[in-house]
Design a protein around this motif. Structure first.
Motif, PDB file in Angstrom:
ATOM      1  N   THR A  28      -7.714  84.925  51.247  1.00 54.33           N
ATOM      2  CA  THR A  28      -7.553  85.619  49.972  1.00 54.33           C
ATOM      3  C   THR A  28      -8.725  85.520  49.007  1.00 54.33           C
ATOM      4  O   THR A  28      -8.856  86.365  48.138  1.00 54.33           O
ATOM      5  N   GLY A  29      -9.560  84.496  49.131  1.00 59.87           N
ATOM      6  CA  GLY A  29     -10.665  84.402  48.200  1.00 59.87           C
ATOM      7  C   GLY A  29     -11.438  83.111  48.357  1.00 59.87           C
ATOM      8  O   GLY A  29     -11.042  82.220  49.116  1.00 59.87           O
ATOM      9  N   PRO A  30     -12.549  82.983  47.621  1.00 61.64           N
ATOM     10  CA  PRO A  30     -13.375  81.784  47.706  1.00 61.64           C
ATOM     11  C   PRO A  30     -12.708  80.596  47.015  1.00 61.64           C
ATOM     12  O   PRO A  30     -11.850  80.769  46.154  1.00 61.64           O
ATOM     13  N   CYS A  31     -13.114  79.407  47.422  1.00 59.31           N
ATOM     14  CA  CYS A  31     -12.582  78.172  46.852  1.00 59.31           C
ATOM     15  C   CYS A  31     -13.648  77.544  45.950  1.00 59.31           C
ATOM     16  O   CYS A  31     -14.606  76.938  46.435  1.00 59.31           O
ATOM     17  N   PRO A  32     -13.504  77.706  44.629  1.00 60.49           N
ATOM     18  CA  PRO A  32     -14.478  77.111  43.715  1.00 60.49           C
ATOM     19  C   PRO A  32     -14.351  75.591  43.702  1.00 60.49           C
ATOM     20  O   PRO A  32     -13.246  75.054  43.772  1.00 60.49           O
ATOM     21  N   ARG A  33     -15.473  74.915  43.637  1.00 63.01           N
ATOM     22  CA  ARG A  33     -15.498  73.456  43.635  1.00 63.01           C
ATOM     23  C   ARG A  33     -15.827  72.929  42.246  1.00 63.01           C
ATOM     24  O   ARG A  33     -16.432  73.606  41.433  1.00 63.01           O
ATOM     25  N   CYS A  34     -15.417  71.690  42.007  1.00 69.56           N
ATOM     26  CA  CYS A  34     -15.617  71.075  40.693  1.00 69.56           C
ATOM     27  C   CYS A  34     -16.255  69.702  40.864  1.00 69.56           C
ATOM     28  O   CYS A  34     -16.641  69.304  41.956  1.00 69.56           O
ATOM     29  N   VAL A  35     -16.317  68.964  39.797  1.00 70.57           N
ATOM     30  CA  VAL A  35     -16.947  67.654  39.764  1.00 70.57           C
ATOM     31  C   VAL A  35     -16.302  66.659  40.730  1.00 70.57           C
ATOM     32  O   VAL A  35     -16.930  65.691  41.137  1.00 70.57           O
ATOM     33  N   MET A  36     -15.073  66.893  41.161  1.00 63.91           N
ATOM     34  CA  MET A  36     -14.411  65.975  42.094  1.00 63.91           C
ATOM     35  C   MET A  36     -15.206  65.815  43.386  1.00 63.91           C
ATOM     36  O   MET A  36     -15.148  64.773  44.027  1.00 63.91           O
ATOM     37  N   THR A  37     -15.967  66.818  43.772  1.00 62.52           N
ATOM     38  CA  THR A  37     -16.754  66.738  45.003  1.00 62.52           C
ATOM     39  C   THR A  37     -17.896  65.740  44.888  1.00 62.52           C
ATOM     40  O   THR A  37     -18.455  65.343  45.904  1.00 62.52           O
ATOM     41  N   THR A  38     -18.247  65.342  43.673  1.00 66.46           N
ATOM     42  CA  THR A  38     -19.382  64.445  43.466  1.00 66.46           C
ATOM     43  C   THR A  38     -18.978  62.979  43.371  1.00 66.46           C
ATOM     44  O   THR A  38     -19.842  62.109  43.367  1.00 66.46           O
ATOM     45  N   LEU A  39     -17.691  62.692  43.274  1.00 69.25           N
ATOM     46  CA  LEU A  39     -17.222  61.317  43.084  1.00 69.25           C
ATOM     47  C   LEU A  39     -17.367  60.483  44.350  1.00 69.25           C
ATOM     48  O   LEU A  39     -17.317  60.999  45.456  1.00 69.25           O
ATOM     49  N   ALA A  40     -17.542  59.193  44.142  1.00 70.85           N
ATOM     50  CA  ALA A  40     -17.656  58.267  45.272  1.00 70.85           C
ATOM     51  C   ALA A  40     -16.369  58.287  46.097  1.00 70.85           C
ATOM     52  O   ALA A  40     -15.273  58.425  45.554  1.00 70.85           O
ATOM     53  N   GLN A  41     -16.510  58.180  47.402  1.00 71.73           N
ATOM     54  CA  GLN A  41     -15.374  58.142  48.331  1.00 71.73           C
ATOM     55  C   GLN A  41     -15.579  56.963  49.273  1.00 71.73           C
ATOM     56  O   GLN A  41     -16.539  56.939  50.041  1.00 71.73           O
ATOM     57  N   ASP A  42     -14.681  55.987  49.217  1.00 75.63           N
ATOM     58  CA  ASP A  42     -14.798  54.785  50.058  1.00 75.63           C
ATOM     59  C   ASP A  42     -16.221  54.236  49.988  1.00 75.63           C
ATOM     60  O   ASP A  42     -16.668  53.833  48.925  1.00 75.63           O
ATOM     61  N   ASP A  43     -16.953  54.264  51.103  1.00 80.17           N
ATOM     62  CA  ASP A  43     -18.304  53.697  51.116  1.00 80.17           C
ATOM     63  C   ASP A  43     -19.397  54.727  50.799  1.00 80.17           C
ATOM     64  O   ASP A  43     -20.580  54.412  50.835  1.00 80.17           O
ATOM     65  N   LEU A  44     -19.000  55.962  50.476  1.00 82.33           N
ATOM     66  CA  LEU A  44     -19.985  56.987  50.091  1.00 82.33           C
ATOM     67  C   LEU A  44     -20.199  56.945  48.583  1.00 82.33           C
ATOM     68  O   LEU A  44     -19.242  56.956  47.813  1.00 82.33           O
ATOM     69  N   PRO A  45     -21.451  56.904  48.139  1.00 81.26           N
ATOM     70  CA  PRO A  45     -21.725  56.830  46.699  1.00 81.26           C
ATOM     71  C   PRO A  45     -21.510  58.176  46.000  1.00 81.26           C
ATOM     72  O   PRO A  45     -21.429  59.221  46.640  1.00 81.26           O
ATOM     73  N   ARG A  46     -21.427  58.121  44.679  1.00 76.74           N
ATOM     74  CA  ARG A  46     -21.385  59.327  43.852  1.00 76.74           C
ATOM     75  C   ARG A  46     -22.618  60.165  44.171  1.00 76.74           C
ATOM     76  O   ARG A  46     -23.711  59.631  44.333  1.00 76.74           O
ATOM     77  N   ASP A  47     -22.467  61.488  44.251  1.00 77.59           N
ATOM     78  CA  ASP A  47     -23.592  62.359  44.603  1.00 77.59           C
ATOM     79  C   ASP A  47     -23.450  63.694  43.891  1.00 77.59           C
ATOM     80  O   ASP A  47     -22.736  64.588  44.352  1.00 77.59           O
ATOM     81  N   VAL A  48     -24.144  63.842  42.754  1.00 76.68           N
ATOM     82  CA  VAL A  48     -24.062  65.093  41.987  1.00 76.68           C
ATOM     83  C   VAL A  48     -24.764  66.246  42.701  1.00 76.68           C
ATOM     84  O   VAL A  48     -24.545  67.404  42.379  1.00 76.68           O
ATOM     85  N   GLY A  49     -25.573  65.929  43.698  1.00 78.92           N
ATOM     86  CA  GLY A  49     -26.280  66.959  44.451  1.00 78.92           C
ATOM     87  C   GLY A  49     -25.343  67.858  45.245  1.00 78.92           C
ATOM     88  O   GLY A  49     -25.687  68.996  45.552  1.00 78.92           O
ATOM     89  N   ILE A  50     -24.158  67.353  45.582  1.00 80.73           N
ATOM     90  CA  ILE A  50     -23.209  68.155  46.355  1.00 80.73           C
ATOM     91  C   ILE A  50     -22.804  69.402  45.577  1.00 80.73           C
ATOM     92  O   ILE A  50     -22.905  70.522  46.078  1.00 80.73           O
ATOM     93  N   LEU A  51     -22.361  69.224  44.350  1.00 83.26           N
ATOM     94  CA  LEU A  51     -21.948  70.368  43.528  1.00 83.26           C
ATOM     95  C   LEU A  51     -23.148  71.226  43.140  1.00 83.26           C
ATOM     96  O   LEU A  51     -23.064  72.447  43.136  1.00 83.26           O
ATOM     97  N   ARG A  52     -24.258  70.581  42.851  1.00 81.27           N
ATOM     98  CA  ARG A  52     -25.472  71.330  42.486  1.00 81.27           C
ATOM     99  C   ARG A  52     -25.880  72.255  43.633  1.00 81.27           C
ATOM    100  O   ARG A  52     -26.214  73.423  43.418  1.00 81.27           O
TER     101      ARG A  52
END
Length: 83
Positions: A28-52
């Motif tokens: 039905t349409g695209p899935c817009p992403r937000c700041v949640m994609t940049t938050l740390a997950q378990d052993d993965l650090p915060r990464d603002v480059g993902i959303l950028r």
């Protein structure tokens, strides 16, 4: 900025995704992403480059939304096709 043509799911919008013999999803349409994609997950650090990166290349969209046209069981190895 890119026009999003490198994101294969963009061409799925408006089509039906068939999974196995029974399941049919209307894309039905695209899935817009937000700041949640940049938050740390378990052993993965915060990464603002993902959303950028998503913003630079696909208007901050990654993935698509779908509506179930026909539900059913799916199994590993089932064929997946666009109709």
């Amino acid at each position: 900025a890119d026009d999003g043509t490198d994101f294969v799911e963009n061409v799925w919008i408006g089509r039906t995704l068939a999974i196995g013999d029974a399941v049919r999803l209307s894309i039905t349409g695209p899935c817009p992403r937000c700041v949640m994609t940049t938050l740390a997950q378990d052993d993965l650090p915060r990464d603002v480059g993902i959303l950028r990166t998503a913003a630079q290349h696909n208007q901050a969209n990654v993935g698509v939304y779908a509506s179930v046209l026909r539900g059913g069981a799916i199994h590993r190895g089932d064929p997946v096709n666009l109709e």
